[in-house]
Scaffold this active site. Structure first.
Site, PDB file in Angstrom:
ATOM      1  N   HIS A  79       0.836  -1.191   0.000  1.00 18.82           N
ATOM      2  CA  HIS A  79       0.000   0.000   0.000  1.00 18.82           C
ATOM      3  C   HIS A  79       0.873   1.243   0.000  1.00 18.82           C
ATOM      4  O   HIS A  79       1.810   1.364   0.801  1.00 18.82           O
ATOM      5  CB  HIS A  79      -0.904   0.008   1.242  1.00 18.82           C
ATOM      6  CG  HIS A  79      -1.742   1.242   1.396  1.00 18.82           C
ATOM      7  ND1 HIS A  79      -1.640   2.080   2.482  1.00 18.82           N
ATOM      8  CD2 HIS A  79      -2.691   1.790   0.578  1.00 18.82           C
ATOM      9  CE1 HIS A  79      -2.493   3.081   2.338  1.00 18.82           C
ATOM     10  NE2 HIS A  79      -3.143   2.923   1.199  1.00 18.82           N
ATOM     11  N   SER A  80       0.591   2.179  -0.895  1.00 22.57           N
ATOM     12  CA  SER A  80       1.227   3.491  -0.892  1.00 22.57           C
ATOM     13  C   SER A  80       2.752   3.378  -1.013  1.00 22.57           C
ATOM     14  O   SER A  80       3.255   2.796  -1.976  1.00 22.57           O
ATOM     15  CB  SER A  80       0.796   4.245   0.376  1.00 22.57           C
ATOM     16  OG  SER A  80       1.054   5.613   0.278  1.00 22.57           O
ATOM     17  N   TYR A  81       3.492   3.915  -0.043  1.00 20.16           N
ATOM     18  CA  TYR A  81       4.956   3.834  -0.055  1.00 20.16           C
ATOM     19  C   TYR A  81       5.453   2.398  -0.208  1.00 20.16           C
ATOM     20  O   TYR A  81       6.512   2.144  -0.794  1.00 20.16           O
ATOM     21  CB  TYR A  81       5.499   4.455   1.244  1.00 20.16           C
ATOM     22  CG  TYR A  81       6.809   3.890   1.735  1.00 20.16           C
ATOM     23  CD1 TYR A  81       8.011   4.230   1.128  1.00 20.16           C
ATOM     24  CD2 TYR A  81       6.838   3.030   2.837  1.00 20.16           C
ATOM     25  CE1 TYR A  81       9.219   3.710   1.596  1.00 20.16           C
ATOM     26  CE2 TYR A  81       8.029   2.517   3.313  1.00 20.16           C
ATOM     27  CZ  TYR A  81       9.216   2.850   2.688  1.00 20.16           C
ATOM     28  OH  TYR A  81      10.414   2.332   3.150  1.00 20.16           O
ATOM     29  N   HIS A 226      -7.696   6.894   0.170  1.00 18.21           N
ATOM     30  CA  HIS A 226      -6.400   6.230   0.047  1.00 18.21           C
ATOM     31  C   HIS A 226      -6.294   4.962   0.890  1.00 18.21           C
ATOM     32  O   HIS A 226      -5.758   3.953   0.437  1.00 18.21           O
ATOM     33  CB  HIS A 226      -5.308   7.233   0.440  1.00 18.21           C
ATOM     34  CG  HIS A 226      -3.910   6.737   0.260  1.00 18.21           C
ATOM     35  ND1 HIS A 226      -3.437   6.250  -0.941  1.00 18.21           N
ATOM     36  CD2 HIS A 226      -2.873   6.661   1.138  1.00 18.21           C
ATOM     37  CE1 HIS A 226      -2.171   5.905  -0.805  1.00 18.21           C
ATOM     38  NE2 HIS A 226      -1.805   6.136   0.446  1.00 18.21           N
TER      39      HIS A 226
END
Length: 244
Positions: A79-81, A226
């Protein structure tokens, strides 16, 4: 029941393994094996945060988990980073990964860091530069609805999420992804994009039409903020299962 799948769910910056608390049980209930570790500097490892903690540290965390439990045919979700993290992991142990899933994630090419993938990250580093500890970046602030805190808008969920968030080391965003092993390019990939209420000024890099293995890119969308694992866990779980 189909053959059980092993999922390793990797949280993004500032979060910890608890961010998957609503998704992991759903996957487990379908008979699958699920690991959702907290990376160094987060969750039960929050006391280990320091300026030396970086992308390499977090890559080692996930590889250590995979090797400790002798996991194979892993569906690795970032997820994300953590898109950077799972890319690095796939480069180091490609023979153990069956699929990569980028959940609203940074998708690097070889040698790119978080700043390259999302230039806005540099502003966070610059903002921390004048603080007493310029190596640490505090979590993003809660914004007015409908943006909320990482896209989470329910007051109870926001309160809980705030209790789990911890600072991130600048080095996490500065170290480059390593994707130079040709074997990692053959691993199938899927992308899940959270759409509908992106913060102004946050530009998402377009997903290439084709995966590194030459197959058409698999791109799915979720109409949510997000942190889809918190706001739309059932819908996210369905996508993860559908791509097994």
């Amino acid at each position: 029941m189909p053959h059980p799948t092993t999922y390793v769910l990797v949280h993004g910056a500032w979060h910890d393994g608890r961010s998957w608390n609503r998704v992991a049980p759903l996957l487990t209930a379908e008979g699958h094996r699920v690991f959702a570790p907290s990376l160094t500097g987060h969750g039960d490892k929050a006391d280990l945060l320091g300026p030396e903690v970086g992308l390499t540290t977090h890559t080692d965390d996930v590889i250590g988990l995979i090797l400790e439990h002798d996991l194979n045919d892993v569906v690795l979700v970032g997820h994300s980073y953590a898109g950077l993290v799972i890319s690095n992991v796939a480069n180091r142990v490609p023979e153990r990964i069956s699929r990569l899933v980028y959940l609203d994630a940074m998708v690097p090419t070889h040698g790119e860091n978080a700043i390259d993938v999302m230039p806005l990250t540099q502003a966070l580093i610059d903002g921390a530069a004048g603080s007493a500890q310029p190596w640490r970046i505090p979590p993003l602030p809660e914004l007015a609805a409908p943006l909320g805190l990482f896209g989470v808008t329910d007051p109870d969920d926001i309160s809980w999420l705030k209790s789990t968030l911890t600072d991130e080391s600048v080095l996490c965003f500065q170290q480059p992804a390593e994707m130079d092993d040709p074997a990692q390019a053959s691993i199938p990939r899927a992308h899940i994009l959270c759409v509908g209420n992106e913060p102004e000024g946050v530009a998402r890099r377009p997903i290439p039409k084709f995966q590194p293995n030459g197959e058409p890119s698999r791109v799915h969308t979720l109409d949510t903020g997000h942190d889809a694992m918190i706001t739309k866990p059932a819908e996210l779980c369905a996508l993860l299962l559908d791509n097994s």
